[in-house]
Scaffold this motif. Structure first.
Motif, mmCIF file in Angstrom:
data_model
loop_
_atom_site.group_PDB
_atom_site.id
_atom_site.type_symbol
_atom_site.label_atom_id
_atom_site.label_comp_id
_atom_site.label_asym_id
_atom_site.label_seq_id
_atom_site.Cartn_x
_atom_site.Cartn_y
_atom_site.Cartn_z
ATOM 1 N N ASN A 140 0.863 -1.190 0.000
ATOM 2 C CA ASN A 140 0.000 0.000 0.000
ATOM 3 C C ASN A 140 0.891 1.229 0.000
ATOM 4 O OD1 ASN A 140 -1.560 2.242 0.808
ATOM 5 N ND2 ASN A 140 -3.016 0.941 1.894
ATOM 6 N N LYS A 141 0.889 1.997 -1.082
ATOM 7 C CA LYS A 141 1.816 3.123 -1.228
ATOM 8 C C LYS A 141 1.583 4.204 -0.182
ATOM 9 C CE LYS A 141 3.846 6.261 -4.606
ATOM 10 N NZ LYS A 141 3.942 7.349 -3.626
ATOM 11 N N GLU A 142 0.312 4.497 0.109
ATOM 12 C CA GLU A 142 0.032 5.544 1.092
ATOM 13 C C GLU A 142 0.583 5.170 2.460
ATOM 14 O OE1 GLU A 142 -4.074 6.540 1.201
ATOM 15 O OE2 GLU A 142 -4.185 7.076 -0.930
ATOM 16 N N ARG A 143 0.337 3.938 2.869
ATOM 17 C CA ARG A 143 0.872 3.497 4.162
ATOM 18 C C ARG A 143 2.386 3.492 4.141
ATOM 19 N NH1 ARG A 143 -0.326 -2.500 6.492
ATOM 20 N NH2 ARG A 143 0.808 -3.036 4.577
ATOM 21 N N THR A 192 8.423 8.118 6.029
ATOM 22 C CA THR A 192 8.630 9.413 6.698
ATOM 23 C C THR A 192 9.113 9.192 8.123
ATOM 24 O OG1 THR A 192 6.918 10.446 5.345
ATOM 25 C CG2 THR A 192 7.509 11.552 7.402
ATOM 26 N N ASP A 206 4.405 5.370 2.423
ATOM 27 C CA ASP A 206 4.912 6.751 2.500
ATOM 28 C C ASP A 206 4.955 7.229 3.944
ATOM 29 O OD1 ASP A 206 5.268 6.841 -0.217
ATOM 30 O OD2 ASP A 206 3.365 7.856 -0.638
ATOM 31 N N ARG A 207 3.911 6.901 4.707
ATOM 32 C CA ARG A 207 3.890 7.298 6.121
ATOM 33 C C ARG A 207 5.009 6.593 6.898
ATOM 34 N NH1 ARG A 207 -1.724 6.436 5.360
ATOM 35 N NH2 ARG A 207 -1.623 4.473 6.545
ATOM 36 N N ASP A 245 -3.858 -2.230 4.882
ATOM 37 C CA ASP A 245 -4.133 -0.883 5.380
ATOM 38 C C ASP A 245 -3.717 -0.645 6.823
ATOM 39 O OD1 ASP A 245 -5.310 -0.578 2.898
ATOM 40 O OD2 ASP A 245 -7.341 -0.949 3.637
#
Length: 888
Positions: free
Chosen positions: A335-338, A344, A340-341, A405
């Motif tokens: 999952n790219k969004e996860r 970071t 990225d977090r 997710d």
């Protein structure tokens, strides 16, 4: 065995008493009484909650509640747990308040020993620090083990010879059982100190098929024994108190397993998998075993990948790539969004950095999946409670979604998802696993729409695991879990970095002097999860996918011609040749000596045969090139170019010219038609060891440390010979080159040196792809497999080595009794010529000789095989050539 009486103390009055028979177990931190009547609950008394432990005094004999107390033990405690009351598996029932339990032993003579042990363990439980507790428990255990030994009366036969006896523990999930290990010339025995689950465990050595050294509790002290080839669970898992005992037992058992080392390496399994001899499931199972994963160790349980990504469709389409999970990425990176977090946070984190706060395999995750079939393990792990209903394994779709997710959920699957037993998906025990927020009770696992039931779900999961898509991409997941992307910069680039403590070697427990710190660290690691042992350090090769053959050959014989995409008349000659080659290699053990002739005065170094098979050309260390007529069985020509040995020969297309290489640094061209030397190429500064010809190009290897590529223009007159040869490339080595070969497409060349190095070259760019120190000593012969995916080499060190061409990985090593000087192979079977003169037929995947053929009286120096692979000619140190025929 023991009797128990239970009394509840209230204002020093005995309110009631119950008495029932059962087994008393003294564990490191608790007393457990298991009644014979399974309606009665199992009683667990934590030692830390005990107030007193003693044998009843004599003056208590007058008390009606303590009659017949000979051999009795009184335990007074503040808290007790009742387990499996009425034989129902449920969360533990806690009974608080001061109670007394009276245990009457069957053998009163053991009373003093049992009470003393309980007192010692009780004192250990009262220590404040976990490290001090562990140290004292270990000392108590070692003292008991030292006072006992293996009961030799348990031997199966009085004629057995004892080889070894030592102390060890039998490992099962969440529990280890101390005792004594004994090895004889026929059996392996384990005798538990407490006689549980049975007085002795016995394994016949001749039944053992696999053994693995294990890392247990981060220490190299484990050994697991299997009596089957492909089963998930072992027959016994032992943990020793020092690695010397473990290694000695391993050696003793290994001597009973034929070819143990060659059969059971990651590389040998890789070759079997690549060639399609074992399934994806079997390969993953073997890799898990080799990486210290065991069903007996929940902290290192076998890990298998999520394969399917579609849990909503009514039909599972295994032909669509989107049906599958991306196997090139860890779960946390899907999952790219996860991701990225997480990246970071990773970039802002001080050293040591890690991307994921939880692991993909841990005891909690394993029991998450298995709670319906192993509820007692879950209760034991979670202090007598099931997990919250909404966190239980309720649905495949929900679990997959949470893995994609969830902020802290990165778990992979376990082997059970690809096996035949679907019981872990069904609440057949009717467990009360709680009620979800919506009011629904937790029961069977909810399956995706495309599965008609639990068995169908497993069937389709297995089909997905063995599908073409997964076969083409499984090596990418292996890189992440077991291979080159598990650690280091490759892991960072693949977003595959977990806490440093999860990796083998992440902490050295022996270097930690503080016992409390050591226990705390070990507990943390075992609960968090451990990364498998790294098996590969370079990219894992792909699986070789078979070419799709025409329907007419893969279907049954009654398929009509109109259904076949290729009519029988159009079937290519190439296909027929391929079939005849396969037939020949399948029957290669039927090779028989046909004729033999002594035609040289020294060892024969090269053999070449005309297209029609009528003439055989040979080179020898006697410096001559000879032409032998198969028909007349006589030498028709003998040519000497110099007084130096000739090393190899070949015939150019058209059967007009023979080329010979010589130790005098030259290459000679001999015209068959004109019967004379036609040309000479002075191309090297030392002996020319081997030559090859492909598509108008000559490849020459030399002891001057080079391989040269020449373009040879046709020419008939000696006056123009200087213009025949154009040097196209020079492949430089550090030492003398002894042999070369090319792949079928003439794009890749392999060379073997006198110091054991195998080099793989891209011929089109003249660049080295791999340089591998494979052998100790001279490489005698090297060749590509027919599909050009693998290389086989043989050397002075009595070894065959198989190399994956794409990655340069040595994926198999087979030790031979003597050097094999030359060979032919089809990718699975080897026909080799040995130092002693025999022809040997090898099952490469099994690492075994399947047939020995008597032939030469000295080393077999050269070998020729026809295109159909049914005719062989060998040349030997005994100056003979031998003709071999395949007789079906």
């Amino acid at each position: 065995m023991a009797f128990i009486r239970k009394r509840r103390l209230e204002r020093e009055l005995y309110s009631k008493e119950r008495k029932f028979r059962g087994s008393l177990k003294i564990c490191s931190k608790s007393i457990i009484f298991e009644p014979d009547d399974n309606i009665q609950p199992i009683i667990k008394i934590p030692l830390r909650d005990c107030i007193s432990i003693k044998a009843p005094e004599d003056n208590e004999a007058k008390n009606p509640f303590t009659r017949d107390t000979s051999g009795g033990i009184s335990v007074v405690c503040n808290q007790v747990f009742l387990i499996k009351e009425r034989n129902i598996i449920a969360p533990y029932k806690t009974v608080r308040g001061r109670t007394e339990h009276l245990f009457q032993l069957d053998v009163s003579g053991k009373l003093g020993d049992v009470v003393q042990t309980l007192h010692q363990l009780y004192r250990a439980s009262c220590l404040d620090k976990m490290g001090d507790q562990a140290a004292m428990i270990t000392a108590i255990l070692q003292s008991r083990l030292a006072r006992t030994s293996f009961d030799k009366n348990r031997f199966q036969s009085i004629s057995e010879t004892l080889h070894m006896e030592c102390k060890a523990e039998m490992v099962t999930p969440l529990v280890t059982n101390p005792g004594h290990v004994c090895v004889t010339d026929a059996n392996l025995y384990f005798q538990p100190l407490n006689g549980y689950p049975k007085p002795v465990v016995q394994i016949t050595l001749q039944n053992v098929r696999r053994i693995y050294k294990r890392r247990h509790g981060l220490m190299p002290l484990g050994l697991e024994v299997f009596c089957t080839e492909n089963d998930l669970c072992s027959d016994i898992y032992l943990k020793f108190y020092n690695y010397q005992d473990r290694d000695e037992l391993y050696f003793l058992i290994a001597t009973y397993i034929e070819n143990h080392i060659t059969e059971h390496t990651a590389e040998s399994y890789m070759l079997q998998w690549q060639r399609g001899h074992i399934s994806n499931y079997q390969y993953l199972l073997h890799l898990n075993n080799l990486a210290d994963r065991s069903c007996n160790d929940l902290s290192q349980y076998p890990v298998f990948p999520w394969i399917i990504a579609d849990y909503s469709s009514s039909v599972l389409d295994l032909t669509k790539p989107e049906t599958f999970r991306d196997l090139s990425k860890p779960i946390g990176a899907l999952n790219k969004e996860r991701l990225d977090r997480l990246l970071t946070r990773y970039q802002e984190m001080p050293e040591p950095k890690f991307m994921y706060g939880s692991h993909y395999s841990s005891p909690g995750y394993v029991l998450f999946y298995l709670v319906r079939v192993a509820p007692e393990y879950m209760l034991c792990l979670q202090n007598g409670k099931f997990d919250h209903a909404d966190r239980t394994f309720n649905s495949l779709a929900e679990t997959w979604k949470n893995c994609l997710d969830g902020a802290t959920d990165f778990k992979e699957l376990i082997p059970e998802f690809y096996e035949n037993d679907s019981s872990f998906l069904v609440n057949s025990l009717k467990l009360d696993l709680g009620k979800r927020q919506g009011g629904k009770m937790v029961d069977d696992v909810e399956l995706p729409p495309w599965a008609s039931g639990p068995d169908d779900f497993l069937l389709k999961s297995r089909e997905a695991l063995e599908s073409q898509y997964v076969s083409e991409h499984l090596h990418e997941w292996i890189d992440i879990i077991f291979g080159c992307k598990q650690k280091g910069s490759e892991a960072v680039a693949a977003h595959n970095v977990f806490h440093p403590l999860t990796y083998e070697g992440g902490v050295d427990l022996n270097s930690i002097m503080d016992p409390n710190e050591k226990v705390a660290l070990l507990t943390q690691i075992l609960e968090f999860g451990q990364t498998p042992k790294q098996l590969f350090t370079i990219p894992h090769p792909r699986r070789i996918m078979p070419k799709l053959k025409s329907l007419s050959r893969t279907s049954s014989h009654n398929v009509s011609v109109t259904e076949s995409p290729v009519s029988p008349n159009e079937e290519s000659f190439e296909d027929l040749t391929e079939e005849s080659i396969t037939l020949a290699w399948n029957n290669i053990t039927k090779l028989k000596l046909d004729e033999q002739y002594r035609i040289h005065k020294d060892a024969i170094t090269g053999i070449a045969v005309t297209c029609n098979g009528s003439s055989v050309f040979t080179t020898s260390q006697d410096s001559t090139l000879k032409m032998f007529s198969k028909e007349s069985k006589a030498i028709q020509r003998s040519v000497s170019f110099s007084n130096m040995a000739l090393s190899s020969c070949l015939i150019l297309p058209g059967d007009t010219t023979v080329i010979s290489s010589s130790w005098d640094n030259h290459i000679y061209f001999y015209s068959i038609a004109f019967g004379r030397q036609q040309d000479i190429l002075m191309g090297h500064d030392d002996a020319v060891s081997k030559i090859c010809w492909r598509d108008g190009r000559l490849y020459s290897a030399s002891w001057d440390s080079t391989v040269k590529v020449w373009h040879c223009a046709p020419g008939e007159t000696l006056s123009s010979k200087k213009h025949h040869f154009e040097l196209l490339a020079e492949l430089e080595h550090e030492v003398s080159v002894n042999t070369i070969n090319l792949n079928a497409a003439n794009t890749t060349l392999v060379s073997g040196t006198k110091e054991g190095t195998i080099s793989v070259w891209d011929v089109t760019t003249a660049t080295a792809l791999h340089q591998l120190p494979c052998h100790s000593g001279t490489v005698f012969d090297v060749a590509f497999s027919p599909d050009s995916r693998h290389l086989l080499s043989t050397g002075e060190d009595c070894c065959f080595k198989v190399i994956d061409v794409q990655t340069g990985m040595v994926i198999s090593s087979v030790t031979t009794d003597e050097p094999q000087r030359c060979f032919k192979w089809d990718g699975n079977t080897i026909l080799s010529g040995s130092q002693s003169g025999e022809l040997l037929i090898w099952d490469l995947l099994g690492g075994k000789v399947t047939e020995r053929l008597k032939g030469h009286t000295g080393a077999v120096m050269s070998m020729w095989m026809n295109e159909q692979c049914n005719s062989v000619i060998t040349g030997g140190e005994d100056k003979q050539i031998i003709f071999w025929k395949l007789q079906y």
